[in-house]
Motif scaffolding. Sequence first.
Motif, PDB file in Angstrom:
ATOM      1  N   ARG A  46      28.002  33.739  49.531  1.00 30.26           N
ATOM      2  CA  ARG A  46      28.087  33.340  48.133  1.00 30.26           C
ATOM      3  C   ARG A  46      27.465  34.433  47.120  1.00 30.26           C
ATOM      4  O   ARG A  46      27.318  33.825  45.881  1.00 30.26           O
ATOM      5  CB  ARG A  46      27.326  31.897  47.931  1.00 30.26           C
ATOM      6  N   THR A  47      27.117  35.410  47.429  1.00 28.78           N
ATOM      7  CA  THR A  47      26.735  36.469  46.687  1.00 28.78           C
ATOM      8  C   THR A  47      27.609  36.940  45.813  1.00 28.78           C
ATOM      9  O   THR A  47      28.695  37.676  46.287  1.00 28.78           O
ATOM     10  CB  THR A  47      25.730  37.618  47.655  1.00 28.78           C
ATOM     11  N   ILE A  48      27.467  36.794  44.513  1.00 28.23           N
ATOM     12  CA  ILE A  48      28.486  37.280  43.602  1.00 28.23           C
ATOM     13  C   ILE A  48      27.995  38.754  43.021  1.00 28.23           C
ATOM     14  O   ILE A  48      28.794  39.705  43.426  1.00 28.23           O
ATOM     15  CB  ILE A  48      28.389  36.549  42.286  1.00 28.23           C
ATOM     16  N   PHE A  49      26.746  39.248  43.111  1.00 27.68           N
ATOM     17  CA  PHE A  49      26.273  40.729  42.916  1.00 27.68           C
ATOM     18  C   PHE A  49      24.651  40.621  43.415  1.00 27.68           C
ATOM     19  O   PHE A  49      24.111  39.587  43.346  1.00 27.68           O
ATOM     20  CB  PHE A  49      26.278  40.858  41.350  1.00 27.68           C
ATOM     21  N   TRP A  50      24.616  41.604  44.292  1.00 27.32           N
ATOM     22  CA  TRP A  50      23.278  41.845  44.512  1.00 27.32           C
ATOM     23  C   TRP A  50      22.569  43.183  43.851  1.00 27.32           C
ATOM     24  O   TRP A  50      23.569  44.226  43.462  1.00 27.32           O
ATOM     25  CB  TRP A  50      23.346  42.230  46.022  1.00 27.32           C
ATOM     26  N   ALA A  51      21.222  43.299  43.694  1.00 30.37           N
ATOM     27  CA  ALA A  51      20.742  44.308  43.335  1.00 30.37           C
ATOM     28  C   ALA A  51      19.296  44.625  43.857  1.00 30.37           C
ATOM     29  O   ALA A  51      18.841  43.602  44.212  1.00 30.37           O
ATOM     30  CB  ALA A  51      20.574  44.247  41.834  1.00 30.37           C
ATOM     31  N   VAL A  52      18.937  45.859  43.651  1.00 25.19           N
ATOM     32  CA  VAL A  52      17.787  46.364  44.268  1.00 25.19           C
ATOM     33  C   VAL A  52      16.867  46.817  43.130  1.00 25.19           C
ATOM     34  O   VAL A  52      17.504  47.809  42.313  1.00 25.19           O
ATOM     35  CB  VAL A  52      17.809  47.513  45.400  1.00 25.19           C
ATOM     36  N   VAL A  71      34.646  34.307  41.454  1.00 22.53           N
ATOM     37  CA  VAL A  71      34.733  34.457  39.878  1.00 22.53           C
ATOM     38  C   VAL A  71      35.787  35.502  39.781  1.00 22.53           C
ATOM     39  O   VAL A  71      36.351  36.253  40.440  1.00 22.53           O
ATOM     40  CB  VAL A  71      33.312  34.736  39.496  1.00 22.53           C
ATOM     41  N   SER A  72      36.199  35.700  38.375  1.00 25.11           N
ATOM     42  CA  SER A  72      36.868  36.744  37.955  1.00 25.11           C
ATOM     43  C   SER A  72      36.310  38.277  38.223  1.00 25.11           C
ATOM     44  O   SER A  72      35.059  38.350  37.949  1.00 25.11           O
ATOM     45  CB  SER A  72      37.269  36.316  36.448  1.00 25.11           C
ATOM     46  N   PRO A  73      37.231  39.204  38.080  1.00 21.02           N
ATOM     47  CA  PRO A  73      36.769  40.464  38.240  1.00 21.02           C
ATOM     48  C   PRO A  73      35.946  41.013  36.932  1.00 21.02           C
ATOM     49  O   PRO A  73      34.942  41.677  36.893  1.00 21.02           O
ATOM     50  CB  PRO A  73      37.904  41.553  38.339  1.00 21.02           C
TER      51      PRO A  73
END
Length: 116
Positions: A46-52, A71-73
Amino acid sequence: MGLFGRKDWNVVAVIFERKDIFRINGNRARGGHADKVREGAKRHDRTIFWAVFDQKGAFLEGDAGRGSAHVSPELVERIRRELPRLTDVRQVLTVLESGKNTKAARQLHWDHQPHA
């Protein structure tokens, strides 16, 4: 990187809860464990976006996750651009950077979030 080149990261994931609710999950991890935490965020369904981020709040890397299919691009691209500046993300990072907690989460409140 932390002291003497050792990783000390804050890994943040935007998680899809349902169409109109996203959650920010953050973890502070060091050394080799930091890589495992990042990989876990990348692989979460369910990760839409990950960041470090480093401990000064600087964005190091990030990308769309498996949950981006929910979700949409265009929304993924907006998250990519705006994530480092979002208030809720900054609040999670502040908790992690303090060193008092290694985990923090909160609901994402964001103008571009879709509504039911």
